[in-house]
Design a protein around this motif. Structure first.
Motif, PDB file in Angstrom:
ATOM      1  N   LEU A   7       4.356  -1.819   4.553  1.00 18.98           N
ATOM      2  CA  LEU A   7       4.567  -0.545   5.221  1.00 18.98           C
ATOM      3  C   LEU A   7       5.413  -0.826   6.444  1.00 18.98           C
ATOM      4  CD1 LEU A   7       4.144   2.449   5.494  1.00 18.98           C
ATOM      5  CD2 LEU A   7       2.085   2.009   6.815  1.00 18.98           C
ATOM      6  N   PHE A  22       2.352   3.994  -2.367  1.00 21.95           N
ATOM      7  CA  PHE A  22       1.466   5.131  -2.125  1.00 21.95           C
ATOM      8  C   PHE A  22       0.922   5.647  -3.455  1.00 21.95           C
ATOM      9  CE2 PHE A  22       4.037   4.834   1.600  1.00 21.95           C
ATOM     10  CZ  PHE A  22       3.311   5.376   2.648  1.00 21.95           C
ATOM     11  N   SER A  23      -0.082   6.499  -3.367  1.00 21.42           N
ATOM     12  CA  SER A  23      -0.633   7.143  -4.567  1.00 21.42           C
ATOM     13  C   SER A  23      -0.724   8.640  -4.339  1.00 21.42           C
ATOM     14  CB  SER A  23      -2.024   6.581  -4.892  1.00 21.42           C
ATOM     15  OG  SER A  23      -2.952   6.928  -3.873  1.00 21.42           O
ATOM     16  N   SER A  24      -0.783   9.374  -5.462  1.00 22.87           N
ATOM     17  CA  SER A  24      -0.993  10.821  -5.405  1.00 22.87           C
ATOM     18  C   SER A  24      -1.942  11.207  -6.523  1.00 22.87           C
ATOM     19  CB  SER A  24       0.335  11.579  -5.542  1.00 22.87           C
ATOM     20  OG  SER A  24       0.885  11.384  -6.839  1.00 22.87           O
ATOM     21  N   LYS A  38      -4.980   8.298 -10.655  1.00 17.37           N
ATOM     22  CA  LYS A  38      -3.960   8.251  -9.609  1.00 17.37           C
ATOM     23  C   LYS A  38      -2.597   7.996 -10.224  1.00 17.37           C
ATOM     24  CE  LYS A  38      -6.695   6.313  -5.758  1.00 17.37           C
ATOM     25  NZ  LYS A  38      -6.809   5.135  -4.830  1.00 17.37           N
ATOM     26  N   ILE A  53      10.692   9.008  -3.491  1.00 15.09           N
ATOM     27  CA  ILE A  53       9.572   8.349  -4.169  1.00 15.09           C
ATOM     28  C   ILE A  53       9.996   7.982  -5.590  1.00 15.09           C
ATOM     29  CG2 ILE A  53       7.783   9.453  -2.776  1.00 15.09           C
ATOM     30  CD1 ILE A  53       7.338  11.462  -5.037  1.00 15.09           C
ATOM     31  N   PHE A  78       0.273  12.350  -0.236  1.00 11.50           N
ATOM     32  CA  PHE A  78       0.300  10.963  -0.699  1.00 11.50           C
ATOM     33  C   PHE A  78      -0.535  10.084   0.232  1.00 11.50           C
ATOM     34  CE2 PHE A  78       3.801  12.955  -2.733  1.00 11.50           C
ATOM     35  CZ  PHE A  78       4.042  12.256  -3.913  1.00 11.50           C
ATOM     36  N   THR A  79      -1.120   9.029  -0.367  1.00 11.34           N
ATOM     37  CA  THR A  79      -2.007   8.125   0.367  1.00 11.34           C
ATOM     38  C   THR A  79      -1.465   6.702   0.283  1.00 11.34           C
ATOM     39  OG1 THR A  79      -3.923   9.510  -0.174  1.00 11.34           O
ATOM     40  CG2 THR A  79      -4.370   7.244   0.556  1.00 11.34           C
ATOM     41  N   LEU A  80      -1.399   6.034   1.414  1.00  9.08           N
ATOM     42  CA  LEU A  80      -0.954   4.639   1.428  1.00  9.08           C
ATOM     43  C   LEU A  80      -1.932   3.767   0.658  1.00  9.08           C
ATOM     44  CD1 LEU A  80       0.972   2.436   2.596  1.00  9.08           C
ATOM     45  CD2 LEU A  80      -0.609   2.266   4.535  1.00  9.08           C
ATOM     46  N   GLU A  81      -1.388   2.853  -0.157  1.00 10.76           N
ATOM     47  CA  GLU A  81      -2.191   1.897  -0.924  1.00 10.76           C
ATOM     48  C   GLU A  81      -1.869   0.483  -0.438  1.00 10.76           C
ATOM     49  OE1 GLU A  81      -4.489   2.525  -3.125  1.00 10.76           O
ATOM     50  OE2 GLU A  81      -4.217   4.691  -3.439  1.00 10.76           O
TER      51      GLU A  81
END
Length: 270
Positions: A7, A22-24, A38, A53, A78-81
């Protein structure tokens, strides 16, 4: 190695630049699919306020599907993985570095290529791949890696100085002096007062055949550290082979230095 490979928000003085895995819960514009927990993406802020993306497949490899999303919507949906980002990027760079340090450059090349399949502008991955190519004597591919690094639209910081320096050394040892000097000068932009870097620049100029520029850099080295033994040894070599600067200013400088230091003795006597 730090977390900036998973990141990267850039140095504090730059505008934040979002990048990572990231994930969604759903594909953009669609409802969540109960059969898919996910969706994973590699994301990069391509221009301020817009995030590009790229969907990753079930093997965490990038697909051809790329979408641009407004940054505010991206941050909402979206979420950071970080764990997955570490495995796909940082861990592979670390493995590539390990292999390269062990002289296993084919294996190193494979690890760096895996990184660049996901993040083609990964700074450490590009440096590592270029170094592996040069170690394998694949000079044209090493030159291509050099050109790509120069074109990278990334924010380099002082922590990358040693990467520029290492790549410059590798280029110099392969006789690619112009490319080596370009890399050294980029490293100099990050840290202008590093006497070791300036000595490497002097060596590159000397091997390229420009002794005046070499002496100019050696002077800077001594001004930074008058007791720098590698510089003194280099000057002793030049003295032994009767290689002297032609510019009066440089000759006068080293004549003054000769009076101060027994190591030089009659370094530049007429």
């Amino acid at each position: 190695m730090n977390g900036t490979d998973t990141l990267d928000i850039g140095p504090d003085t730059a505008q934040p630049k979002l990048k990572g895995v990231f994930s969604s819960a759903a594909l953009p514009g669609q409802e969540p699919d109960p059969a898919v927990a996910k969706h994973f993406w590699f994301a990069r802020e391509s221009v301020p306020g817009v995030v590009t993306i790229q969907l990753l497949d079930e093997h965490q490899l990038p697909t051809q599907r790329k979408i641009q999303v407004p940054k505010d919507e991206f941050l909402r949906d979206f979420t950071l993985e970080p764990d997955l980002g570490y495995r796909l990027l940082t861990q592979r760079v670390l493995m590539g570095d390990y292999y390269r340090n062990q002289g296993m450059n084919v294996e190193a090349k494979i690890e760096y290529q895996k990184v660049l399949r996901v993040d083609e502008e990964n700074i450490r991955g590009n440096f590592g791949l270029g170094l592996a190519y040069l170690a394998l004597n694949q000079l044209e591919k090493g030159r291509y890696a050099f050109e790509k690094l120069v074109r990278l639209d990334e924010s380099f910081s002082a922590e990358h100085k040693h990467l520029f320096n290492d790549f410059g050394i590798a280029l110099r040892k392969r006789g690619l002096f112009d490319e080596a000097l370009a890399f050294y000068h980029r490293a100099r932009e990050l840290c202008d007062d590093d006497e070791h870097l300036r000595l490497n620049i002097a060596r590159a100029w000397f091997e390229k055949g420009d002794t005046e520029m070499a002496f100019t850099e050696l002077r800077i080295c001594l001004e930074l550290d008058p007791n720098f033994r590698e510089v003194l040894a280099f000057l002793a070599y030049l003295q032994k082979h009767e290689i002297l600067p032609q510019k009066p200013e440089l000759r006068e400088y080293f004549q003054r230095m000769a009076l101060k230091r027994s190591e030089f003795g009659s370094l530049l006597e007429d």
